[in-house]
Design a protein around this motif. Structure first.
Motif, PDB file in Angstrom:
ATOM      1  N   ARG A   1      14.216 -34.425   3.148  1.00  0.00           N
ATOM      2  CA  ARG A   1      14.835 -33.542   4.139  1.00  0.00           C
ATOM      3  C   ARG A   1      15.450 -32.333   3.458  1.00  0.00           C
ATOM      4  NH1 ARG A   1      17.050 -35.992   9.218  1.00  0.00           N
ATOM      5  NH2 ARG A   1      15.689 -37.779   9.522  1.00  0.00           N
ATOM      6  N   TRP A   2      16.024 -31.502   4.252  1.00  0.00           N
ATOM      7  CA  TRP A   2      16.868 -30.403   3.801  1.00  0.00           C
ATOM      8  C   TRP A   2      16.129 -29.455   2.844  1.00  0.00           C
ATOM      9  CZ3 TRP A   2      19.338 -35.493   3.029  1.00  0.00           C
ATOM     10  CH2 TRP A   2      20.040 -35.907   4.173  1.00  0.00           C
TER      11      TRP A   2
ATOM     12  N   ALA B   1      13.793 -41.711   9.082  1.00  0.00           N
ATOM     13  CA  ALA B   1      13.227 -42.082   7.781  1.00  0.00           C
ATOM     14  C   ALA B   1      13.916 -41.271   6.697  1.00  0.00           C
ATOM     15  CB  ALA B   1      11.720 -41.826   7.764  1.00  0.00           C
ATOM     16  N   MET B   2      14.461 -41.950   5.696  1.00  0.00           N
ATOM     17  CA  MET B   2      15.243 -41.288   4.650  1.00  0.00           C
ATOM     18  C   MET B   2      14.547 -41.477   3.307  1.00  0.00           C
ATOM     19  SD  MET B   2      17.665 -40.014   6.478  1.00  0.00           S
ATOM     20  CE  MET B   2      18.547 -39.296   5.100  1.00  0.00           C
ATOM     21  N   SER B   3      14.120 -40.368   2.709  1.00  0.00           N
ATOM     22  CA  SER B   3      13.376 -40.420   1.449  1.00  0.00           C
ATOM     23  C   SER B   3      14.285 -40.691   0.259  1.00  0.00           C
ATOM     24  CB  SER B   3      12.669 -39.077   1.232  1.00  0.00           C
ATOM     25  OG  SER B   3      12.135 -39.003  -0.077  1.00  0.00           O
ATOM     26  N   SER B   4      13.808 -41.589  -0.604  1.00  0.00           N
ATOM     27  CA  SER B   4      14.335 -41.685  -1.971  1.00  0.00           C
ATOM     28  C   SER B   4      13.148 -41.465  -2.899  1.00  0.00           C
ATOM     29  CB  SER B   4      14.985 -43.045  -2.231  1.00  0.00           C
ATOM     30  OG  SER B   4      16.243 -43.147  -1.619  1.00  0.00           O
TER      31      SER B   4
ATOM     32  N   GLY C   1      20.407 -45.862  -0.328  1.00  0.00           N
ATOM     33  CA  GLY C   1      19.341 -44.989  -0.808  1.00  0.00           C
ATOM     34  C   GLY C   1      19.901 -43.698  -1.362  1.00  0.00           C
ATOM     35  N   ASN C   2      19.055 -42.922  -2.081  1.00  0.00           N
ATOM     36  CA  ASN C   2      19.505 -41.601  -2.535  1.00  0.00           C
ATOM     37  C   ASN C   2      19.795 -40.705  -1.342  1.00  0.00           C
ATOM     38  OD1 ASN C   2      19.684 -41.960  -5.251  1.00  0.00           O
ATOM     39  ND2 ASN C   2      18.300 -40.269  -5.762  1.00  0.00           N
ATOM     40  N   SER C   3      19.046 -40.908  -0.252  1.00  0.00           N
ATOM     41  CA  SER C   3      19.492 -40.414   1.040  1.00  0.00           C
ATOM     42  C   SER C   3      19.451 -41.623   1.969  1.00  0.00           C
ATOM     43  CB  SER C   3      18.630 -39.256   1.544  1.00  0.00           C
ATOM     44  OG  SER C   3      17.327 -39.687   1.838  1.00  0.00           O
ATOM     45  N   MET C   4      20.328 -41.647   2.943  1.00  0.00           N
ATOM     46  CA  MET C   4      20.458 -42.836   3.792  1.00  0.00           C
ATOM     47  C   MET C   4      21.107 -42.443   5.109  1.00  0.00           C
ATOM     48  SD  MET C   4      23.704 -44.849   2.008  1.00  0.00           S
ATOM     49  CE  MET C   4      24.088 -45.863   3.456  1.00  0.00           C
TER      50      MET C   4
END
Ligand SMILES: [Zn+2]
Length: 415
Positions: free
Chosen positions: A349-350, A270-273, A66-69
């Motif tokens: 996130r972040w 949970a990691m958003s893309s 993912g773009n974040s993972m």
């Protein structure tokens, strides 16, 4: 000499290619083959697509999920931004590899080489060649073979920066060095689309600049052909965009439902893309899998919930404890500029921006899954329309086929 030149206009939807908004691409389409059923990876996000393009394999096999993972580090789920400059080097230290399958740069290292000029995130740029088999130029640092430092690329992430990068690409990669594979990955129109409404005057002005940059490469390829080179020219994009209609804090929803222990907990991550999210489940929380699935299935924001065997069908695998993938709810309604396609997005996130009213991508929505693909060269009839299902994994085998280099072990097939 046989060569392949690839130009990616990051984020360009194929319904934006027309005589008014992108006249040079529209003209180019008349001499190229078009692919109206072209789809991209899931998540439809640049870091994932870059690794998928570079390997000809789905995320299930290259493992940039993912773009974040999350990565499973010493038994702990650790969230990461895959766009960070050091992400893939860190991933290698955890997994034993940056990407689990070879890139085009590696496969072509002794067959004429690869040069990549890239103006998107550092993580996406380095996904083309994390092990240093070719040359990657990026504003966060350029690398030559062996990952030794190469000439810096000091350009901004905007249309002017893309222009400067394109001029250098044409002079250097197409003019002087002439590798087997030359890739120019423009930051626009993706960058502007994330910051203004789709179809707005600001968006369309930058889109015209991106179109002009593509034209510079088309002209340079024509000159190479006049001097006898057999060039396959691929012009496309990695994903489209949808208008963000709202933002969902998926982790907050999981905490409120009693499924995740707290904001900093590593039981469920949970990691958003963008318009999709990947939900990782630690094995100590395995007993919550069914209730997690039931919860996601009951949520109106969770447009498409994929789990278990379904992950393979979208090119993913349960690496690092990936349990569910969610493409957030999307529809074909239009924004204030008449551009169809809206989707909810997963809160990143972040403290990253949430982009409400502007463009975003990452899921399985109709328009984010409608990137452009135009191919001009031997085997691709001018003006032809190839309506068969085509996927971004098919580009790497197509490139290798034109170069006459065997490419075993890819998921895609040569077009
Ligand atoms: Zn984007």
């Amino acid at each position: 000499m046989r060569r392949v030149v690839v130009v990616i206009l990051d984020g360009l939807r194929r319904d934006f290619v027309d005589a008014v908004r992108t006249p040079h691409l529209f003209e180019f389409a008349a001499r190229a083959a078009r692919f109206p059923a072209y789809r991209t990876a899931f998540p439809s996000a640049t870091r994932v697509v870059a690794a998928t393009f570079a390997t000809g394999c789905h995320p299930a096999r290259h493992t940039l999920q993912g773009n974040s993972m999350a990565l499973l580090e010493n038994g702990v789920l650790v969230p990461h931004d895959a766009g960070a400059p050091g992400f893939l080097q860190h991933k290698r230290s955890i997994n034993g590899y940056a990407l689990a399958v070879p890139t085009l740069a590696e496969r072509l290292a002794s067959h004429g080489g690869a040069i990549i000029y890239n103006n998107v995130s550092p993580g996406a740029a380095y996904a083309h060649d994390p092990d240093g088999h070719g040359h990657v130029y990026h504003r966060a640092g350029s690398f030559a073979r062996g990952r030794v430092a190469a000439e810096p690329l000091n350009v901004a992430l905007d249309a002017a920066g893309d222009r400067a990068m394109t001029e250098r690409f044409v002079a250097d990669a197409l003019g002087v060095r002439q590798p087997a594979l030359a890739v120019l990955w423009l930051g626009e129109p993706d960058h502007i689309q994330h910051n203004v409404p789709l179809g707005s005057p600001e968006h369309l002005a930058v889109l015209r600049e991106a179109d002009r940059n593509a034209a510079l490469v088309i002209d340079a390829v024509d000159r190479r052909r006049q001097s006898g080179d057999d060039v396959l020219l691929v012009i496309g994009s990695d994903n489209g965009h949808e208008t963000v209609s709202g933002v969902v804090d998926v982790e907050a929803a999981l905490i409120a439902a009693g499924l995740k222990a707290g904001v900093e907990s590593n039981d469920i991550v949970a990691m958003s893309s963008g318009t999709s999210t990947l939900i990782y489940l630690h094995h100590d929380a395995e007993h919550r899998r069914d209730s997690l699935g039931d919860f996601l299935a009951s949520q109106s924001w969770a447009g498409t919930v994929i789990d278990g065997a379904g992950l393979a069908a979208i090119g993913q695998a349960p690496h690092n404890g990936l349990a569910f993938a969610v493409s957030l709810a999307a529809d074909a309604s239009a924004n204030e500029h008449g551009v169809p396609g809206r989707s909810l997005a997963a809160k990143p996130r972040w403290d990253k921006q949430d982009r409400i009213g502007c463009g975003q991508h990452g899921g399985l929505g109709q328009f984010e899954q409608s990137p452009v693909l135009l191919i001009d060269g031997p085997g691709f009839d001018a003006g032809s329309v190839r309506g068969e299902p085509v996927h971004v994994t098919d580009l790497a085998p197509t490139i290798m086929r034109h170069l006459g280099v065997a490419a075993p072990g890819m998921d895609g097939r040569a077009l």
